[in-house]
Design a protein around this motif. Structure first.
Motif, mmCIF file in Angstrom:
data_model
loop_
_atom_site.group_PDB
_atom_site.id
_atom_site.type_symbol
_atom_site.label_atom_id
_atom_site.label_comp_id
_atom_site.label_asym_id
_atom_site.label_seq_id
_atom_site.Cartn_x
_atom_site.Cartn_y
_atom_site.Cartn_z
ATOM 1 N N GLY A 190 44.422 19.602 13.915
ATOM 2 C CA GLY A 190 43.527 20.247 14.884
ATOM 3 C C GLY A 190 43.950 20.003 16.319
ATOM 4 N N ALA A 191 44.676 18.891 16.550
ATOM 5 C CA ALA A 191 45.163 18.584 17.900
ATOM 6 C C ALA A 191 46.504 19.259 18.173
ATOM 7 C CB ALA A 191 45.283 17.073 18.071
ATOM 8 N N GLY A 192 46.968 20.070 17.225
ATOM 9 C CA GLY A 192 48.171 20.857 17.481
ATOM 10 C C GLY A 192 49.459 20.289 16.908
ATOM 11 N N PHE A 193 49.349 19.239 16.115
ATOM 12 C CA PHE A 193 50.549 18.676 15.497
ATOM 13 C C PHE A 193 50.841 19.410 14.190
ATOM 14 C CE2 PHE A 193 49.023 15.382 18.259
ATOM 15 C CZ PHE A 193 50.179 14.812 18.784
ATOM 16 N N LYS A 194 52.117 19.694 13.975
ATOM 17 C CA LYS A 194 52.562 20.341 12.739
ATOM 18 C C LYS A 194 53.189 19.270 11.848
ATOM 19 C CE LYS A 194 55.552 24.217 11.480
ATOM 20 N NZ LYS A 194 56.402 25.273 12.068
ATOM 21 N N ILE A 195 52.771 19.226 10.593
ATOM 22 C CA ILE A 195 53.322 18.253 9.648
ATOM 23 C C ILE A 195 54.633 18.810 9.104
ATOM 24 C CG2 ILE A 195 52.958 17.068 7.444
ATOM 25 C CD1 ILE A 195 49.861 17.390 8.069
ATOM 26 N N VAL A 196 55.760 18.141 9.399
ATOM 27 C CA VAL A 196 57.065 18.644 8.931
ATOM 28 C C VAL A 196 57.630 17.802 7.786
ATOM 29 C CG1 VAL A 196 57.599 19.826 11.091
ATOM 30 C CG2 VAL A 196 58.370 17.458 10.767
ATOM 31 N N ALA A 197 57.013 16.635 7.528
ATOM 32 C CA ALA A 197 57.347 15.810 6.360
ATOM 33 C C ALA A 197 56.114 14.987 6.041
ATOM 34 C CB ALA A 197 58.529 14.898 6.646
ATOM 35 N N MET A 198 55.836 14.765 4.745
ATOM 36 C CA MET A 198 54.660 13.946 4.405
ATOM 37 C C MET A 198 54.768 13.420 2.983
ATOM 38 S SD MET A 198 50.609 14.673 4.945
ATOM 39 C CE MET A 198 50.402 15.921 3.718
ATOM 40 N N LYS A 199 54.310 12.176 2.764
ATOM 41 C CA LYS A 199 54.240 11.630 1.413
ATOM 42 C C LYS A 199 53.208 10.510 1.340
ATOM 43 C CE LYS A 199 57.969 8.311 2.193
ATOM 44 N NZ LYS A 199 59.365 7.945 1.877
ATOM 45 N N MET A 200 52.671 10.319 0.136
ATOM 46 C CA MET A 200 51.845 9.145 -0.134
ATOM 47 C C MET A 200 52.750 8.157 -0.858
ATOM 48 S SD MET A 200 48.177 9.086 -1.994
ATOM 49 C CE MET A 200 46.961 7.887 -1.503
ATOM 50 N N THR A 201 52.705 6.905 -0.405
ATOM 51 C CA THR A 201 53.590 5.897 -0.982
ATOM 52 C C THR A 201 52.965 4.523 -0.780
ATOM 53 O OG1 THR A 201 55.897 5.084 -0.965
ATOM 54 C CG2 THR A 201 54.927 5.585 1.168
ATOM 55 N N GLN A 202 53.540 3.494 -1.382
ATOM 56 C CA GLN A 202 53.102 2.125 -1.085
ATOM 57 C C GLN A 202 54.317 1.303 -0.692
ATOM 58 O OE1 GLN A 202 50.280 0.304 -3.721
ATOM 59 N NE2 GLN A 202 50.383 -1.673 -2.673
#
Ligand code: DAT
Ligand code: MG
Length: 140
Positions: free
Chosen positions: A28-40
């Motif tokens: 919503g603040a204008g950031f585009k997600i270009v990579a993402m993962k859930m990990t530990q």
């Protein structure tokens, strides 16, 4: 000035069920997600990521906390990304974070403070490369 920063939603915020609300605030603040993962993170991986803080008294506490549960790691794109994201997350200590910032809303305390944000363009690149292979960073 670079257009990318690196973030983690930390174990406290993941456990509290805040992933969705935090991602909504980020996009919503204008950031585009270009990579993402859930990990530990393992203790060793968290220790390496935060090696710059090795001499600080809270280092072991930080490493234990960051490896205590799953996180969401992401690379974000926006003009002036590093500085704008630090503004969006607020001060390290939520008691000092501006109202409406992610840490003011979701952080528990100075140690368990909901999110990470890179502090410089150089570190954004180092931290993004630490967590993501080039083929898992997308242009779209
Ligand atoms: P930031 O995450 O705002 O960049 P930092 O780089 O100074 O803050 O510290 C990294 C993390 O270490 C921070 O997010 C939480 C933890 N930390 C910092 N100061 C602390 C303190 N006084 N006591 C416990 N943990 C602390
Ligand atoms: Mg920092």
């Amino acid at each position: 000035m670079s257009n990318r920063t690196f973030t983690m939603i930390k174990p406290d915020a993941v456990k509290a069920g805040h992933i969705g609300k935090i991602l909504e605030q980020i996009t919503g603040a204008g950031f585009k997600i270009v990579a993402m993962k859930m990990t530990q993170l393992s203790g060793a991986t968290a220790g390496a990521f935060y090696a710059v803080h090795k001499a600080r008294p809270f280092y072991q506490e930080l490493v234990d906390f960051m490896s205590s549960g799953p996180i969401v790691a992401a690379i974000l794109e926006k003009e002036n990304a590093v500085e704008d994201f630090r503004k969006l997350i607020g001060a390290t200590n939520p008691a000092e974070a501006a109202p409406g910032t992610i840490r003011a809303l979701y952080a528990k305390n100075v140690g368990e403070n909901a999110v990470h944000g890179s502090d410089s363009d150089e570190n954004a690149t180092i931290e993004g490369n630490f967590h993501f292979a080039g083929c898992d960073v997308f242009t779209y």
